[in-house]
Design a protein around this motif. Sequence first.
Motif, mmCIF file in Angstrom:
data_model
loop_
_atom_site.group_PDB
_atom_site.id
_atom_site.type_symbol
_atom_site.label_atom_id
_atom_site.label_comp_id
_atom_site.label_asym_id
_atom_site.label_seq_id
_atom_site.Cartn_x
_atom_site.Cartn_y
_atom_site.Cartn_z
ATOM 1 N N ILE A 269 11.039 -5.188 0.033
ATOM 2 C CA ILE A 269 10.682 -4.117 -0.907
ATOM 3 C C ILE A 269 11.253 -4.424 -2.295
ATOM 4 C CG2 ILE A 269 10.931 -1.641 -1.435
ATOM 5 C CD1 ILE A 269 11.040 -1.155 1.605
ATOM 6 N N MET A 270 12.496 -4.918 -2.316
ATOM 7 C CA MET A 270 13.120 -5.306 -3.598
ATOM 8 C C MET A 270 12.261 -6.317 -4.336
ATOM 9 S SD MET A 270 17.139 -5.963 -3.038
ATOM 10 C CE MET A 270 18.276 -4.618 -2.851
ATOM 11 N N ARG B 17 0.838 -1.206 0.000
ATOM 12 C CA ARG B 17 0.000 0.000 0.000
ATOM 13 C C ARG B 17 0.874 1.258 0.000
ATOM 14 N NH1 ARG B 17 -4.039 0.234 4.805
ATOM 15 N NH2 ARG B 17 -2.055 0.078 5.897
ATOM 16 N N ALA B 18 1.941 1.227 0.806
ATOM 17 C CA ALA B 18 2.815 2.402 0.904
ATOM 18 C C ALA B 18 3.474 2.704 -0.451
ATOM 19 C CB ALA B 18 3.870 2.170 1.984
ATOM 20 N N ILE B 19 3.905 1.654 -1.160
ATOM 21 C CA ILE B 19 4.529 1.865 -2.484
ATOM 22 C C ILE B 19 3.481 2.406 -3.455
ATOM 23 C CG2 ILE B 19 5.664 0.723 -4.448
ATOM 24 C CD1 ILE B 19 6.746 -1.354 -2.375
ATOM 25 N N GLU B 20 2.343 1.768 -3.437
ATOM 26 C CA GLU B 20 1.216 2.175 -4.295
ATOM 27 C C GLU B 20 0.896 3.662 -4.130
ATOM 28 O OE1 GLU B 20 -0.930 1.205 -7.183
ATOM 29 O OE2 GLU B 20 -0.410 -0.617 -6.070
ATOM 30 N N MET C 87 13.667 1.190 -6.659
ATOM 31 C CA MET C 87 13.704 1.992 -5.443
ATOM 32 C C MET C 87 14.382 3.315 -5.720
ATOM 33 S SD MET C 87 14.619 -0.341 -2.162
ATOM 34 C CE MET C 87 15.289 -1.845 -2.749
ATOM 35 N N GLU C 88 13.829 4.368 -5.127
ATOM 36 C CA GLU C 88 14.498 5.663 -5.191
ATOM 37 C C GLU C 88 14.855 6.089 -3.765
ATOM 38 O OE1 GLU C 88 12.116 8.949 -6.550
ATOM 39 O OE2 GLU C 88 13.739 10.382 -6.228
ATOM 40 N N THR D 242 7.935 2.930 -8.554
ATOM 41 C CA THR D 242 9.191 3.061 -7.832
ATOM 42 C C THR D 242 8.884 3.313 -6.356
ATOM 43 O OG1 THR D 242 9.998 4.146 -9.799
ATOM 44 C CG2 THR D 242 11.418 4.240 -7.870
ATOM 45 N N ALA D 243 9.495 2.504 -5.500
ATOM 46 C CA ALA D 243 9.296 2.717 -4.061
ATOM 47 C C ALA D 243 10.160 3.889 -3.610
ATOM 48 C CB ALA D 243 9.673 1.453 -3.300
#
Length: 452
Positions: A155-156, A136-139, A207-208, A165-166
Amino acid sequence: MEKLKFERPVINRINAGVPDKFGMATTVQPISHIDEVAVQDLLEQYGSPLYVLSEKTIRDTYKEAYSAFKTRYPKVQFAWSYKTNYLNAVCKVYHQEGSWAEVVSGFEFEKALANGVPGSKIIFNGPDKSKEDLERAIELGALIHIDHYDELYEIMEIAPKIGKTAKVAIRVNMDTGIYPHWDRFGFNYENGDAWTAVNKIMPDPNMELVGLHTHIGTYIMTPSAYGIATAKLAALAVRIDQKYKHNIKYIDMGGGFASKNTLKGAYLPGSDTCPSFDDFAEAITGALINSDIQYDHTPTLFLETGRALIDDAGYLLGTVLANKRLLDGRRSLIIDIGVNNLFTSFWYEHHIVPARIKQFDAEDTTIYGPLCMNIDIIRAAIQFPVLEKGDQVVIKRIGAYNMTQWMQFITYRPKVVIIDIQGNSHIIRENENHETMNALDRIPEHLDNIQL
Ligand SMILES: *Cc1c(COP(=O)(O)O)cnc(C)c1O
């Protein structure tokens, strides 16, 4: 003539107490009003005990903290630490002031969303983020502050599946010259773990790395520790820039500023020893400005201050249940506020005063709560005026953590009221009752029937 109350005479050892630098306080200042609203009226209207928050104090304290940083540094963003006090009305005051949300669980994340905070303005901290929480947080583009390698690997794994991109930061812990060193959260700076985490994140296209975060502890009275922590995060940012030509967007210095409460065993009252927001701001912004971060890449400074922003705005009002003599002759006072409602009494000498003083003689007193438990002590030893059953007391500076860490025990949790800027009071949380307390209980059929 009214019959005078009889009290058995006792022989009492004169206890000189332990004076601090300024000697013993000889008078007790009652608190009869909060923001010009009478304590007596509040208790009559809403019942006893009662939590009261001053909206004015919340806003004034926030403005004071914000301006301490904003006058020293161009880009400042506060994020309200939900776990410090997540009553929705309280969070909304901070959000109205411009604060983002800092959450440490899926539950708090949901609360922030429901309070109208966009996902991109939620900082997601803490060691416990489920797969669903992370998805949800990435979304929603939230700022995920990674606590450990297992989280990083998760996360990866999930970010490519979501196709977004997370946005991540790492939490870093470091030696700041103070004790205790909180090394259980995040990646360590000195042993190279933080750098290793950076080197795992940077090459990952999903990931950023947007920020660097630390939260060095709580009730910190040493601004210079923040200076050291800031310098270390800034050095990490410079190293990232050197190796990857990547500029992080923010440095998040967490929370932890001391409030004006007095710790148990402290020699001086907290109101005298607590550094000001200016002291903390000077240490942090000074380290940032003097760092080697390139001027045109100046990161935003995030702060997640909890305790120091809200402690002063909270009051707990209560009523005397009884007076009693202990075996050694000491007076004890039993009030209707227990440690279940004042969790912070385990480490603070809370400032407690009568709402009204009828008699000025103070006596060495132990103040107990109403729980049928020996640990239920609000103040172990305090010079306190003699009160009677039904008299009212006020405990000051209880805004932080007591309305989240409170425990339901043998009775219902009381109402919480906020006094607005105009001096009107509003219920912001109802008291529990038989119905709300039983709402989650279930009785298996075979236990339904009892015959006594
Ligand atoms: C608890 C917490 C805060 C707030 O801390 P205070 O000591 O109340 O200022 C901020 N950031 C993180 C990550 C926390 O866990």
